[in-house]
Motif scaffolding. Structure first.
Motif, short mmCIF file in Angstrom:
data_model
loop_
_atom_site.label_atom_id
_atom_site.label_comp_id
_atom_site.label_asym_id
_atom_site.label_seq_id
_atom_site.Cartn_x
_atom_site.Cartn_y
_atom_site.Cartn_z
N UNK A 136 0.83 -1.21 0.00
CA UNK A 136 0.00 0.00 0.00
C UNK A 136 0.86 1.26 0.00
N UNK A 137 1.91 1.27 0.82
CA UNK A 137 2.76 2.45 0.90
C UNK A 137 3.42 2.78 -0.42
N UNK A 138 3.90 1.75 -1.13
CA UNK A 138 4.54 2.00 -2.42
C UNK A 138 3.53 2.52 -3.44
N UNK A 139 2.33 1.96 -3.42
CA UNK A 139 1.30 2.44 -4.36
C UNK A 139 0.88 3.86 -4.03
N UNK A 140 0.65 4.15 -2.76
CA UNK A 140 0.21 5.48 -2.37
C UNK A 140 1.30 6.53 -2.58
N UNK A 141 2.56 6.11 -2.56
CA UNK A 141 3.63 7.07 -2.83
C UNK A 141 3.82 7.27 -4.34
N UNK A 142 4.11 6.19 -5.04
CA UNK A 142 4.54 6.31 -6.44
C UNK A 142 3.41 6.12 -7.44
N UNK A 143 2.21 5.75 -6.97
CA UNK A 143 1.05 5.77 -7.86
C UNK A 143 0.40 7.14 -7.89
N UNK A 144 0.91 8.05 -7.04
CA UNK A 144 0.35 9.41 -6.96
C UNK A 144 1.49 10.42 -6.82
N UNK A 145 2.53 10.27 -7.65
CA UNK A 145 3.70 11.14 -7.53
C UNK A 145 3.87 12.09 -8.72
N UNK A 146 2.86 12.17 -9.60
CA UNK A 146 2.92 13.09 -10.72
C UNK A 146 3.74 12.60 -11.90
N UNK A 147 4.19 11.34 -11.88
CA UNK A 147 5.03 10.82 -12.95
C UNK A 147 4.17 10.22 -14.07
N UNK A 148 4.84 9.80 -15.13
CA UNK A 148 4.16 9.06 -16.19
C UNK A 148 3.86 9.81 -17.45
N UNK A 149 4.06 11.14 -17.48
CA UNK A 149 3.75 11.91 -18.69
C UNK A 149 4.91 11.80 -19.69
N UNK A 150 4.63 12.24 -20.93
CA UNK A 150 5.65 12.20 -21.98
C UNK A 150 6.78 13.18 -21.71
N UNK A 151 6.49 14.26 -21.02
CA UNK A 151 7.52 15.26 -20.73
C UNK A 151 7.26 15.87 -19.36
N UNK A 152 8.22 16.68 -18.91
CA UNK A 152 8.15 17.26 -17.56
C UNK A 152 6.96 18.18 -17.41
N UNK A 153 6.63 18.92 -18.46
CA UNK A 153 5.61 19.94 -18.35
C UNK A 153 4.20 19.36 -18.27
N UNK A 154 3.98 18.18 -18.87
CA UNK A 154 2.65 17.58 -18.84
C UNK A 154 2.42 16.78 -17.56
N UNK A 155 3.48 16.50 -16.82
CA UNK A 155 3.32 15.75 -15.58
C UNK A 155 2.81 16.67 -14.48
N UNK A 156 2.42 16.10 -13.36
CA UNK A 156 2.00 16.94 -12.24
C UNK A 156 0.77 16.42 -11.54
N UNK A 157 0.08 17.34 -10.88
CA UNK A 157 -1.01 16.96 -9.99
C UNK A 157 -2.38 17.30 -10.55
N UNK A 158 -2.50 17.53 -11.87
CA UNK A 158 -3.80 17.83 -12.45
C UNK A 158 -4.72 16.61 -12.31
N UNK A 159 -5.99 16.82 -12.60
CA UNK A 159 -6.98 15.76 -12.38
C UNK A 159 -6.64 14.51 -13.18
N UNK A 160 -6.25 14.67 -14.45
CA UNK A 160 -5.94 13.51 -15.28
C UNK A 160 -4.54 12.97 -15.01
N UNK A 161 -3.63 13.84 -14.52
CA UNK A 161 -2.28 13.39 -14.21
C UNK A 161 -2.23 12.39 -13.09
N UNK A 162 -3.21 12.45 -12.19
CA UNK A 162 -3.25 11.48 -11.08
C UNK A 162 -3.45 10.07 -11.61
N UNK A 163 -4.32 9.93 -12.60
CA UNK A 163 -4.57 8.61 -13.19
C UNK A 163 -3.36 8.16 -14.01
#
Length: 634
Positions: free
Chosen positions: A576-603
């Motif tokens: 759970x700790x790993x998922x709650x940390x790195x499943x909600x860390x703003x990563x995963x976008x194609x570039x730095x600018x599209x990543x973050x905490x926006x509504x769709x970025x969380x998914x």
């Protein structure tokens, strides 16, 4: 049959057959020399940009300058723009805009806006103090403030399902407006026909291309030919005699009802079963989207689109809405599950449900509304409850795990800390333990609210996609060519749901940007597709966690868990700790600018965590619990 007359302004010389500069008519388009057909009312210069469509237009007086589909309610004197309350709150929550001077529009100006035909179709989200939503996605820094959400006016979003035997009031009435009716056996035969036709169709491959010299007129010609080919094949497969007549006369209008019915069946089936038609539904929607363009509709002389048949529409047509207010409906539509229950109790619930269904079907059947149709309505509501249990309930279970295994303010030790730092472990955000706890809680709460109203959102998404007044543009979004189209109704509903989620958690961390109609989420179809995948992420995790105690009952596996993690609780807490940390860390976008905490970025971050699961040291636990992938069956 004579050719359908072209729309006004599209007449051309020569009506005796296709010519080198032939008329833009159905006869010439379906003829052998369709390549020579030109559109006299359209500039046929080879396309030089990503698209020739010009969607820029002035906002009508009385509309919000941002969403353009709601009446303006406040005027920002600094910006000199009029906004609805939700959009003003979104645009003026932080930064220098926070200090802008605002004044409410007069009653006369509001009435003038409504007189121009502007009526809010969704619930109004009140945000008078402008402190509800953050829109600057770049403010994901360490000094990010916690925003206290001030309760606004009531939002008309349905709450939880009434308890069994309780007074149902209007809950089922409102819910039934967006629950599609379950397909009958004859309808399923047509559904198989439609799926077979779409699976071999290359519609989007031929239409959504930007070749050199492909003008708007030629694209329309391609759309009509492909559309007619699919419809002709459908009718020929269903009724050979009618199909032969169609090939002779090309009278599509005479079979308009058949086409509308078949296409509606596919749309209805997909809404009820999001995991079905995964490769064909997109083709279907894009085909219907093109059929709604004025040029295609005028040439075919009918529309391929008809409203989805819902429980509410069926009962309303036969004056049977009282069924949805009967308190017995909670028993008749209750979902019965056997996990952890004695067989005797399960059988008792089944008999009660069957008796309630028979009672209601006999009580509300009348001329035109048979007992079988009433049963079908009740079964459809039961299908909706099953959808909620499979899709929404994993969010509630994950919220329960978060509250059970982690403290909201502080961590007992480094292993139970949810703190993340930008650049470490791929994280894009920097949050301490308490801030990350709140961030995860609000994200899961938002997902739960979205899935609770998914059928309503899907209905609005189809209205946006199939709207005659909202054109799309073909764009390279970085992930291939996509149809970029605004979705005002879906966006409005999402802001309403977001406001409800913000009020329920009390604080909001991160950005409140909802991407819709841009390169991140090009249109409402891709938006719906993103959020129907949430259960594919959460359900395997929940299933694995629930099976860990069962696995530990075997001595060999218990020894492995104790040696590797120390105890069962430590194993669960690490996952759970790993998922709650790195499943909600703003990563995963194609570039730095599209990543973050926006509504769709969380998914996006959650999907990114899924892709790296096999590298985790607890991955064998997932395999031992029967996990085969996030796209499998559970």
């Amino acid at each position: 049959m004579s050719a359908t007359p072209p729309p006004p302004g599209l007449e051309a010389g020569g009506t005796n057959g296709p010519q080198s500069n032939g008329a833009f008519s159905l006869e010439n388009i379906l003829g052998k020399d369709h390549e020579a057909v030109e559109h006299p009312g359209t500039d046929v210069t080879p396309a030089t940009g990503w698209d020739e469509e010009d969607t820029e237009k002035t906002v009508a007086e009385g509309y919000c300058v941002e969403c353009e589909d709601q009446p303006a309610e406040v005027l920002c004197e600094t910006c000199a723009d009029a906004y609805c309350e939700v959009c003003f709150a979104a645009q003026h929550r932080k930064g220098s805009r926070k200090g802008h001077v605002v004044k409410p529009l007069s009653t006369r100006e509001k009435k003038k806006a409504k007189a121009n035909g502007v009526h809010g179709t969704e619930a109004e989200a009140s945000a008078a103090d402008g402190e509800l939503m953050k829109v600057d996605g770049s403010d994901d820094s360490d000094d990010e403030d916690w925003e206290r959400v001030v309760p606004g006016s009531a939002i008309e979003v349905l709450g939880a399902q009434p308890a069994v035997g309780a007074n149902v009031g209007e809950w089922f009435i409102e819910r039934a407006k967006f629950i599609p009716l379950r397909l009958t056996l004859p309808e399923r035969k047509f559904l198989r026909l439609l799926e077979a036709a779409l699976s071999v169709s290359e519609y989007t491959d031929k239409i959504d291309t930007l070749g050199f010299g492909l003008s708007k007129a030629k694209r329309i010609v391609h759309q009509i030919r492909e559309l007619c080919a699919i419809m002709s094949g459908l009718l020929l497969s269903a009724d050979y005699k009618k199909g032969q007549e169609l090939f002779t006369d090309r009278d599509f209008q005479a079979n308009a009802e058949f086409y509308q019915q078949v296409f509606e069946l596919g749309r209805r089936h997909k809404i009820m079963n999001p995991d079905k038609m995964r490769t064909t539904y997109g083709k279907l929607i894009y085909l219907l989207q093109d059929s709604q363009t004025p040029e295609v509709k005028d040439l075919l002389s009918f529309s391929c689109v008809k409203p989805i048949k819902t429980i509410y529409s069926v009962l309303e047509d036969h004056d049977g809405l009282a069924l949805l207010r009967d308190d017995l409906i909670t028993i008749a539509t209750k979902e019965i599950y056997s996990e952890g229950r004695p067989r005797r109790d399960v059988q008792k619930d089944i008999k009660l449900k069957e008796r309630a269904i028979e009672t209601l079907s006999a009580r509300y059947s009348r001329n035109g509304l048979s007992q079988e149709t009433v049963r079908q309505c009740l079964y459809s509501i039961g299908d909706n409850h099953a959808f909620l249990r499979a899709n929404r309930d994993p969010c509630e279970r994950m919220i329960g795990y978060l509250k059970e295994y982690f403290h909201p303010q502080q961590s007992k030790d480094p292993h139970s800390s949810l703190a993340i730092r930008s650049g470490k472990g791929g994280a894009r955000l920097s949050h301490d333990h308490s801030k990350q706890y709140a961030y995860v809680l609000q994200s899961l709460t938002l997902w739960r609210e979205i899935l609770h109203d998914m059928f309503h959102l899907w209905s609005l998404a189809e209205q946006d996609l199939l709207s005659e007044n909202v054109p799309y543009r073909l764009r390279d979004t970085g992930q291939g060519l996509n149809r970029v189209q605004a979705a005002p109704k879906t966006s409005r509903m999402m802001h309403t749901i977001l406001h409800k989620a913000q009020k329920s958690v009390g604080t909001w961390i991160g950005s409140s940007v909802i991407h819709m109609g841009d390169h991140n989420v090009p249109n409402a179809l891709l938006f719906i597709d993103k959020y129907t995948q949430i259960y594919r992420i959460l359900l395997p995790i929940c299933n694995t966690l629930s099976q860990i105690p069962t696995l530990a009952a075997k001595p060999a596996l218990r020894s492995y868990i104790d040696d590797e993690f120390g105890s069962i609780d430590n194993c669960i807490r690490e996952i759970l700790g790993d998922f709650f940390r790195h499943g909600f860390d703003g990563s995963g976008a194609d570039n730095f600018f599209d990543a973050g905490s926006c509504i769709d970025g969380r998914l996006t971050s959650a999907w990114n965590w899924c892709s790296s699961l096999e590298k985790k040291r607890y991955f064998p636990i997932f395999l031992l619990s029967g996990f085969i992938g996030f796209d499998g069956e559970w």
